[in-house]
Write an enzyme that holds these catalytic residues in place. Sequence first.
Site, mmCIF file in Angstrom:
data_model
loop_
_atom_site.group_PDB
_atom_site.id
_atom_site.type_symbol
_atom_site.label_atom_id
_atom_site.label_comp_id
_atom_site.label_asym_id
_atom_site.label_seq_id
_atom_site.Cartn_x
_atom_site.Cartn_y
_atom_site.Cartn_z
ATOM 1 N N PHE A 102 -28.211 7.573 62.963
ATOM 2 C CA PHE A 102 -29.570 8.113 62.915
ATOM 3 C C PHE A 102 -30.162 7.946 61.522
ATOM 4 O O PHE A 102 -29.447 7.775 60.530
ATOM 5 C CB PHE A 102 -29.591 9.593 63.323
ATOM 6 N N CYS A 103 -31.495 7.981 61.479
ATOM 7 C CA CYS A 103 -32.234 7.978 60.216
ATOM 8 C C CYS A 103 -33.126 9.209 60.210
ATOM 9 O O CYS A 103 -32.797 10.223 60.822
ATOM 10 C CB CYS A 103 -33.010 6.679 60.033
ATOM 11 N N TRP A 104 -34.264 9.139 59.537
ATOM 12 C CA TRP A 104 -35.119 10.330 59.406
ATOM 13 C C TRP A 104 -35.732 10.747 60.749
ATOM 14 O O TRP A 104 -35.649 11.902 61.142
ATOM 15 C CB TRP A 104 -36.207 10.060 58.377
ATOM 16 N N TYR A 131 -32.800 12.663 62.168
ATOM 17 C CA TYR A 131 -32.501 13.908 61.454
ATOM 18 C C TYR A 131 -33.492 15.006 61.831
ATOM 19 O O TYR A 131 -33.114 16.174 61.986
ATOM 20 C CB TYR A 131 -32.526 13.679 59.938
#
Length: 361
Positions: A102-104, A131
């Site tokens: 995952f990223c932001w 996130y």
Amino acid sequence: MNKYPVVPASEAFRLISTNNKMSFIDVRSQGEYEKAHFGNTLNIPILSDLHRREVGLTYKIEGSEAAKALGHKLVSGDYKEQLIHQWCESIKNHPQHPALIFCWRGGLRSQLAQDWVYQNGCEVFRVDSGYKGLRHEALNMLENPAPFVILSGMTGSGKTRLIHKLRNFVDLEGLAKHRGSAFGSYFGESQPQQATFENKLAQALYQVADTYVLEDESPNIGRCHLPDSFYARMIPAPMVMIETPVRLRALEIYKEYIQIPLINGRPLCELEQSFAQNIERIRNKLGGLECDKIKSILRLAFKTEAMDEDDIVIHLDWIERLLSHYYDKLYQHSLSLKSRKTLYKGSWQDCLDFLKSLQNE
């Protein structure tokens, strides 16, 4: 949008909170990760902090397409190959379990990472909403915790030691990396950032059943602040109270704050200086004469180097004075402001037996 599998944030939060046999890869920059992250996750950023600043500046000046083009240019060649190798190695560390990435916001960075991982023969699920989605689940958990019991008792009662004997507990001080007093910092460890503390607290709450136990705390544990809504539930929560004579509490403090740090390699002079500085910080609350008296006994105690339990009376003297003249008064005042039902009062062992029986019902 790529064609590879996505997992909802709610399911990802469950897995991150309960499964330590999976790879959870956070591809946000190191700076983003240090500011706020979840336990159980590994940070292997697709963009370094410098890269991210360059891409962000390009986005502001030249727009989205130029920023994407720069991102692809920065993450290419050997740098890209090394990243993919690190991601795949992390995934292969747990071959029997799926991995999450995952990223932001579950957008471009994690989609690219997922693409490249699949192109190199590995499989990984991307977390929908990234996130931010996980953070939303954490905040929901903090707003709606299961019922709990508060373990209370004067400073030095051995509350932390007791809760670790139970099946269901959450160690707030352990999560905050601080013992919640002027002397409470952990030697050699820094406290987590506030959002990281909250995330790890939410993960810990997810794991426990009803009637889990929390140690009584003030709203602030060092620099970490208990979420307001969560602390509001602690104020009226039912309570179990450890009753321990002050001399025994002084011995507990001696073991935890002096004996164990010395065994772990903390220099004697550094320990003495730390105590003296912390006592000076509470001079106004202690009163000048009492502050000087405690510091005087402290100096004598450390001169004797009386580190064995057979010869620690002088250490117990200054600790007992500090408890009686400061911590006990502070604790009694704090307790008077809370309207709690007392479920049980007794010795350390009796409270442990009671709480074990309560959790076995």
